[in-house]
Design a protein around this motif. Structure first.
Motif, PDB file in Angstrom:
ATOM      1  N   GLN A  32       0.187   5.416   0.829  1.00  0.00           N
ATOM      2  CA  GLN A  32      -0.892   6.281   0.910  1.00  0.00           C
ATOM      3  C   GLN A  32      -0.200   7.666   1.140  1.00  0.00           C
ATOM      4  N   PRO A  33      -0.118   8.743   0.087  1.00  0.00           N
ATOM      5  CA  PRO A  33       0.180   9.883   0.447  1.00  0.00           C
ATOM      6  C   PRO A  33      -0.625  10.627   1.199  1.00  0.00           C
ATOM      7  N   ARG A  55      -3.338  10.973   9.278  1.00  0.00           N
ATOM      8  CA  ARG A  55      -4.373   9.805   9.084  1.00  0.00           C
ATOM      9  C   ARG A  55      -5.703  10.021  10.132  1.00  0.00           C
ATOM     10  N   TYR A  69       3.987   5.642   3.856  1.00  0.00           N
ATOM     11  CA  TYR A  69       3.314   6.810   4.202  1.00  0.00           C
ATOM     12  C   TYR A  69       4.295   7.876   3.913  1.00  0.00           C
ATOM     13  N   GLU A  91       0.209   8.605  -6.254  1.00  0.00           N
ATOM     14  CA  GLU A  91      -1.168   8.701  -5.872  1.00  0.00           C
ATOM     15  C   GLU A  91      -1.197   7.208  -5.027  1.00  0.00           C
ATOM     16  N   ARG A  92      -2.360   7.356  -4.411  1.00  0.00           N
ATOM     17  CA  ARG A  92      -2.762   6.203  -3.370  1.00  0.00           C
ATOM     18  C   ARG A  92      -2.791   4.975  -4.388  1.00  0.00           C
ATOM     19  N   PRO A 101      -6.434   5.540  -7.946  1.00  0.00           N
ATOM     20  CA  PRO A 101      -7.722   6.379  -7.849  1.00  0.00           C
ATOM     21  C   PRO A 101      -8.079   6.864  -9.324  1.00  0.00           C
ATOM     22  N   THR A 123       0.995  -1.162  -0.055  1.00  0.00           N
ATOM     23  CA  THR A 123       0.056  -0.092   0.019  1.00  0.00           C
ATOM     24  C   THR A 123       0.894   1.131  -0.166  1.00  0.00           C
TER      25      THR A 123
END
Length: 321
Positions: free
Chosen positions: A130-131, A135, A161, A193-194, A206, A128
């Protein structure tokens, strides 16, 4: 507690300890019986004996667990029946025909549901990226049990992250728990991107209709494209820094963060863009910029960029970018 000491429930002992009258003691006894913490002996007129709380909890929970099992069986049966329609569904997506192993899902709630389902079945590898900065603590707490269980059952979990998440206490708690389960967590100054990649077989990236709208997703199943996304993830992984939750917030990454900030300023980007790239608030970004300018003795951002270049601060591994 008095019943444990006496080895049985006694009206006199209970009254002596609690100071309650007969009516109050009756309510207490009935409450203990209802929670299976007292049980009668085989004799009809025998005393009430204390019960191990673990056994009492098991007895009390059994009806609920049976109900949960029946619901879970019903859910599994429903899912199995509906998944038989997948071959027909993959001929179309929410937004139209699908080709080349791509599926477009526009509803964010449906996207999250699909991700949760694939992740729950992950058996080998989860990646994963996740920018973004802070959170949501509630989301972290909600996802931790499933994420922890997945890592414990042998799935290789790798998460990236941004550096700015290191100062968030709830994030550090989440990372610490995941590390105990065997997951690997790193951070980087900037991310693409995520992205979620499950078992190197399916990926979620996304899809935004408008910049300010919640994103839908492109579900990628085409092997060549999934392989490309895995390689992209690996490139970010190699250049990212391990997240050790027990250390200070920006341990080992402060120089990386400063350099990235200087590089973005040297490009002439606005504060809002710089903040978004680095996953921090505009206010925090401006505070970092002011600190850097003071450190460099610069009166303008342009001058800060020039001095940073002269001092070699825009170099990585000895190569100027």
């Amino acid at each position: 507690m008095r019943a444990l000491v006496d080895g049985r429930f006694s009206w006199d002992s209970a009254g002596e300890v609690t100071g309650l009258g007969r009516e109050g003691l009756v309510r207490c006894r009935e409450e203990l019986l209802a929670h299976h913490l007292l049980q009668p002996t085989s004799a009809d007129d025998g005393p009430l004996l204390p019960v191990n709380p673990e056994l009492a909890a098991a007895r009390l929970a059994e009806p609920l667990e049976q109900t949960i099992r029946s619901y879970r069986t019903a859910v599994d049966n429903t899912r199995e029946r509906l998944l038989q329609l997948m071959p027909a569904y993959l001929g179309r997506s929410v937004s139209g025909p699908v080709s080349g192993g791509l599926e477009i899902v526009t509803d964010p709630a449906e996207v999250q549901l699909m991700i949760d389902q694939y992740v729950s079945k992950c058996s080998r590898d989860l990646m994963t990226m996740q920018p973004g900065g802070k959170r949501d603590p509630a989301t972290l707490q909600r996802s931790l049990p499933n994420d922890y269980a997945m890592a414990q059952r042998g799935v290789r979990v790798r998460m990236i992250y941004q550096h700015t998440t290191r100062t968030q206490l709830s994030m550090r708690s989440y990372v610490n728990a995941m590390a105990e389960a065997g997951a690997e967590v790193r951070t980087a100054d900037q991310l693409a991107e995520r992205m979620f990649i499950v078992d190197r077989e399916v990926a979620f990236i996304p899809k935004r209709a408008q910049p300010d709208q919640p994103p839908g997703a492109v579900v990628v199943r085409e092997p060549v494209l999934v392989s490309f996304l895995c390689a992209l993830f690996d490139q970010f992984w190699i250049t990212s820094q391990p997240f050790h939750a027990e250390g200070p917030g920006y341990q080992n990454v402060s120089d990386d963060l400063k350099r990235s900030l200087l590089e973005l300023l040297a490009q002439g980007l606005k504060d809002e863009v710089v903040a978004r790239r680095l996953g921090m608030s505009v206010r925090t970004c401006r505070r970092h910029i002011a600190s850097l300018m003071q450190e460099l003795g610069a009166e303008s951002r342009f001058e800060a960029g020039v001095r940073a270049a002269q001092l070699g601060l825009l170099r990585r591994d000895g190569v100027e970018e």
